[in-house]
Design an enzyme around this catalytic site. Structure first.
Site, PDB file in Angstrom:
ATOM      1  CB  CYS A 115       4.526 -11.324 -13.044  1.00 20.69           C
ATOM      2  SG  CYS A 115       6.399 -11.655 -13.746  1.00 20.69           S
TER       3      CYS A 115
HETATM    4  C1  BEZ Z   1       7.810  -7.977 -10.687  1.00 21.24           C
HETATM    5  O1  BEZ Z   1       7.795  -8.671 -11.490  1.00 21.24           O
HETATM    6  O2  BEZ Z   1       7.061  -6.926 -10.507  1.00 21.24           O
HETATM    7  C2  BEZ Z   1       9.229  -8.341 -10.839  1.00 21.24           C
HETATM    8  C3  BEZ Z   1       9.935  -9.094 -11.139  1.00 21.24           C
HETATM    9  C4  BEZ Z   1      11.006  -9.437 -11.615  1.00 21.24           C
HETATM   10  C5  BEZ Z   1      12.531  -8.107 -11.155  1.00 21.24           C
HETATM   11  C6  BEZ Z   1      11.365  -7.188 -10.791  1.00 21.24           C
HETATM   12  C7  BEZ Z   1       9.830  -7.245 -10.816  1.00 21.24           C
END
Ligand code: BEZ
Length: 211
Positions: A45
């Site tokens: 994210c």
């Molecule tokens: C991420 O943004 O890295 C992420 C968020 C939730 C689960 C897995 C990865």
């Protein structure tokens, strides 16, 4: 019933990192991109929001307003924005909604209970100036989206909303486009003075008309 293409995108009021907003007022006459991410302070994210901020001028050029969303709090968003700015070498320049009661996430079907009961998946909606949903994509938490693809789709949507054309696989701005089947070849030759290449009666290319 979940949203479908052509539906009116529901309006909402939201607390965001840029203050309280009314979605429709925020959009005005612009196109919109509303996208959710699973959670703040997560790696994928962080790169997605950083990339979106870095592409600010590309969204502006296309008259598109961007709005992100997660179910985290405003306080979390504000702290995390500092991390995004630092690590992605940018300045987050669009609002991030704090949808703690999940009302917007539910209205847009951003929670897929078999993926996660609590977090939004990576949903993205492109909304036209008429407030109708023009595109929806859904990615899992493990896969970051391609924001150049989002811009490419916006180019296609904006072009095809004005001209009787469609865009072929992998099309990019400036490349030849396809004459839609509803236009007869006789009419196509009049509408597209740059020429029509008739490969098959149903497969007709023309140079991008607004170039
Ligand atoms: C991420 O943004 O890295 C992420 C968020 C939730 C689960 C897995 C990865």
């Amino acid at each position: 019933m979940s949203l479908r293409l052509g539906d009116i995108a529901p309006n909402f009021k939201a607390n965001t990192s840029s203050g309280e907003i009314d979605f429709y007022e925020y959009l005005g006459d612009s196109w919109g991109v509303l996208f959710s991410h699973p959670a703040d302070y997560t790696p994928v994210c962080t790169t997605e929001l950083g990339k979106t901020a870095l592409l600010k001028s590309e969204f502006e050029k296309r008259n598109v307003k961007v709005l992100a969303l997660s179910v985290d709090s405003l306080e979390k968003h504000k702290g995390w924005i500092n991390d995004i700015n630092e690590t992605q070498h940018t300045t987050v320049n669009f609002p991030i909604i704090a949808d703690e009661d999940k009302s917007i996430a539910n209205a847009y079907g951003m929670i897929h209970p078999n993926a996660s009961e609590t977090f939004t998946v990576r949903s993205l909606f492109i909304i036209g100036p008429d407030k109708k949903v023009k595109l929806m994509i859904t990615y899992p938490a493990s896969t970051g989206r391609n924001f150049h693809e989002v811009l490419r789709v916006i180019d296609s949507l904006q072009l095809t909303s004005v001209y009787s054309v469609a865009t072929p696989a992998d099309w990019k701005e400036g490349e030849n486009v396809i004459v839609v089947p509803a236009v007869s070849t006789e009419d196509a030759l009049k509408k597209f003075p740059k020429g029509v290449d008739i490969v098959k009666p149903y497969l007709r290319y023309t140079p991008q008309p607004n170039k």
